[in-house]
Design an enzyme around this catalytic site. Structure first.
Site, short mmCIF file in Angstrom:
data_model
loop_
_atom_site.label_atom_id
_atom_site.label_comp_id
_atom_site.label_asym_id
_atom_site.label_seq_id
_atom_site.Cartn_x
_atom_site.Cartn_y
_atom_site.Cartn_z
N SER A 69 -5.50 4.38 37.87
CA SER A 69 -4.61 5.15 36.51
C SER A 69 -4.26 4.04 35.82
O SER A 69 -4.52 4.99 34.35
CB SER A 69 -3.11 5.32 37.09
OG SER A 69 -2.84 6.38 37.52
N LYS A 72 -6.51 6.08 33.07
CA LYS A 72 -6.04 6.66 31.75
C LYS A 72 -6.19 5.76 30.57
O LYS A 72 -5.94 6.89 29.14
CB LYS A 72 -4.92 6.92 32.39
CG LYS A 72 -4.58 7.52 33.86
CD LYS A 72 -3.48 7.55 34.17
CE LYS A 72 -3.25 8.56 35.66
NZ LYS A 72 -2.14 8.55 36.25
N TYR A 197 -12.63 13.74 36.54
CA TYR A 197 -11.03 12.54 36.32
C TYR A 197 -11.37 11.46 37.97
O TYR A 197 -11.21 10.10 37.72
CB TYR A 197 -10.10 13.45 36.50
CG TYR A 197 -9.05 12.99 37.11
CD1 TYR A 197 -8.31 12.24 35.44
CD2 TYR A 197 -7.74 12.31 38.32
CE1 TYR A 197 -7.42 11.24 36.58
CE2 TYR A 197 -7.05 12.25 38.49
CZ TYR A 197 -7.14 12.08 37.84
OH TYR A 197 -5.20 10.71 37.28
N TYR A 249 4.58 3.31 35.79
CA TYR A 249 5.08 4.35 35.96
C TYR A 249 6.72 3.83 35.98
O TYR A 249 6.53 3.89 34.55
CB TYR A 249 4.75 4.15 37.93
CG TYR A 249 3.58 3.84 38.33
CD1 TYR A 249 2.46 5.42 37.79
CD2 TYR A 249 2.82 2.83 39.09
CE1 TYR A 249 1.28 5.51 38.68
CE2 TYR A 249 1.83 3.05 39.48
CZ TYR A 249 0.77 4.46 38.96
OH TYR A 249 -0.56 3.88 39.55
N VAL A 267 -2.83 2.74 41.31
CA VAL A 267 -3.03 2.71 42.86
C VAL A 267 -3.76 2.08 43.71
O VAL A 267 -3.10 2.21 44.68
CB VAL A 267 -2.52 4.38 43.68
CG1 VAL A 267 -1.03 5.13 43.08
CG2 VAL A 267 -3.66 5.32 43.15
N1 GLU Z 1 -6.53 8.85 41.18
C1 GLU Z 1 -5.00 8.70 41.32
C2 GLU Z 1 -4.29 10.68 41.19
O1 GLU Z 1 -4.92 10.72 40.31
C3 GLU Z 1 -4.63 7.70 39.88
C4 GLU Z 1 -3.04 8.17 40.33
C5 GLU Z 1 -2.32 6.78 40.21
O2 GLU Z 1 -3.36 5.14 39.97
O3 GLU Z 1 -1.22 6.51 39.25
O4 GLU Z 1 -3.80 10.39 41.72
#
Ligand code: GLU
Length: 313
Positions: A69, A72, A197, A249, A267
């Site tokens: 994430s 992002k 993604y 989060y 994660v």
């Molecule tokens: N690739 C993970 C997903 O889309 C990223 C989630 C994360 O790191 O919060 O579930």
């Protein structure tokens, strides 16, 4: 990673030693099967200092991890720079959510049915769908180049094993995409969006590279050494704001209280930290708490805040 000098820090090493035992109480992410192969004990940290362009580090600093994430923030910066705030925020909101990162619930209840922010999966998938380019590989190559430039490391690539593992198991993310396509929020071929993604999430680096990226945001979008603008200042500001309000989060409020810096976790156990006009931070420790944040990583940042007074508040 390119900086003037990189030095091991005894002070940081002491903090790492205090935080490391916390990793035993966390769990490795298992919903992406390849992430479960990580070594639970790993803990690394790097700080890229803006004043002299030096880096200090401690722990297993050479250990690589995937961004998950954290990517992002980078895709948001890239898309904002290429297609502008207007088009992006027509499709993605600016509000934090108290829900888990992969929740579909608010998409059903909010009207219009757009994701609340670009740091949750639904919002990030929309952002990825907006990456410009002629086809998926063109989009991917240009985005990867952008990440290489931010990190000052042209060798950065992605971990194929993690990417394939996520691509094969991403039913929930596919469901989010189809739901949003039905409501006209997301356009394009879902499998191509998922490929892009999962590749961005699998971009792999160590804490030194991540700290260097943090230094760019800390330096208001400018390369910390050459001072060249890599991200427009206003876009760097937007990204840092999202990092404060939604970066950790549904524990972002608690993190703001206890550490008080723009940060984004993934994660994989990585955390990108930014202390405006001071330094960028990269942390990695793969064992997570129940909300998906690195347990030892969070603890280490709390200890660092107590020692170095990082909080921006
Ligand atoms: N690739 C993970 C997903 O889309 C990223 C989630 C994360 O790191 O919060 O579930």
């Amino acid at each position: 990673m390119f900086c003037v000098t990189c030095d091991a820090s005894k002070e940081l090493e002491d903090l790492v030693a205090k935080a490391r035992p916390y990793s035993q109480h966390g769990k490795l992410a298992s919903y992406i099967p390849a992430l479960e192969k990580a070594n639970k004990d790993d803990l690394s940290v790097a700080i890229y200092h803006l004043d002299d362009g030096t880096c200090t580090y401690a722990g297993d600093y050479q250990e690589k991890f995937t961004l998950q994430s954290i990517s992002k923030v980078l895709s948001l910066a890239y898309v904002l720079a290429h297609i502008g705030e207007g088009k992006v925020f027509q499709k993605v909101g600016m509000e934090p959510t108290g829900d888990p990162f992969n929740s579909i619930a608010k998409l059903e209840t909010s009207k219009p049915s757009k994701p609340l922010n670009p740091m949750i999966n639904a919002g990030a998938l929309v952002v990825t769908s907006l990456i410009p380019g002629q086809n998926t590989s063109d989009k991917w190559e240009k985005f990867l180049q952008f990440v290489q430039t931010l990190s000052g490391n042209t060798e950065i690539g992605y971990c194929k094993e993690v990417q394939e593992s996520e691509f094969e198991t991403s039913n929930l993310n596919r469901a989010l995409c189809y739901f949003m396509r039905q409501h006209g929020v997301l356009e394009g071929d879902v499998e191509s969006i998922m490929e892009l993604y999962t590749k961005q999430c699998s971009i792999e680096m160590n804490c030194l590279d991540l700290a260097r990226i943090g230094a760019v945001f800390s330096n208001n979008g400018r390369d910390p050494l050459s001072k060249k603008e890599l991200i427009p200042e206003q876009i760097a500001r937007i990204c840092k704001t999202f990092m404060v309000t939604c970066g950790m989060y549904n524990a972002s409020g608690e993190f703001a209280m206890k550490v008080g810096i723009p940060a984004k976790s993934g994660v994989s156990g990585g955390i990108l930290g930014v202390i405006p006009n001071r330094c960028g931070i990269g942390v990695f420790s793969p064992a997570l708490d129940e909300k998906g944040n690195s347990l030892a990583g969070w603890t280490l940042l709390e200890l660092m805040n107590k020692k170095y007074d990082f909080s921006i508040f």
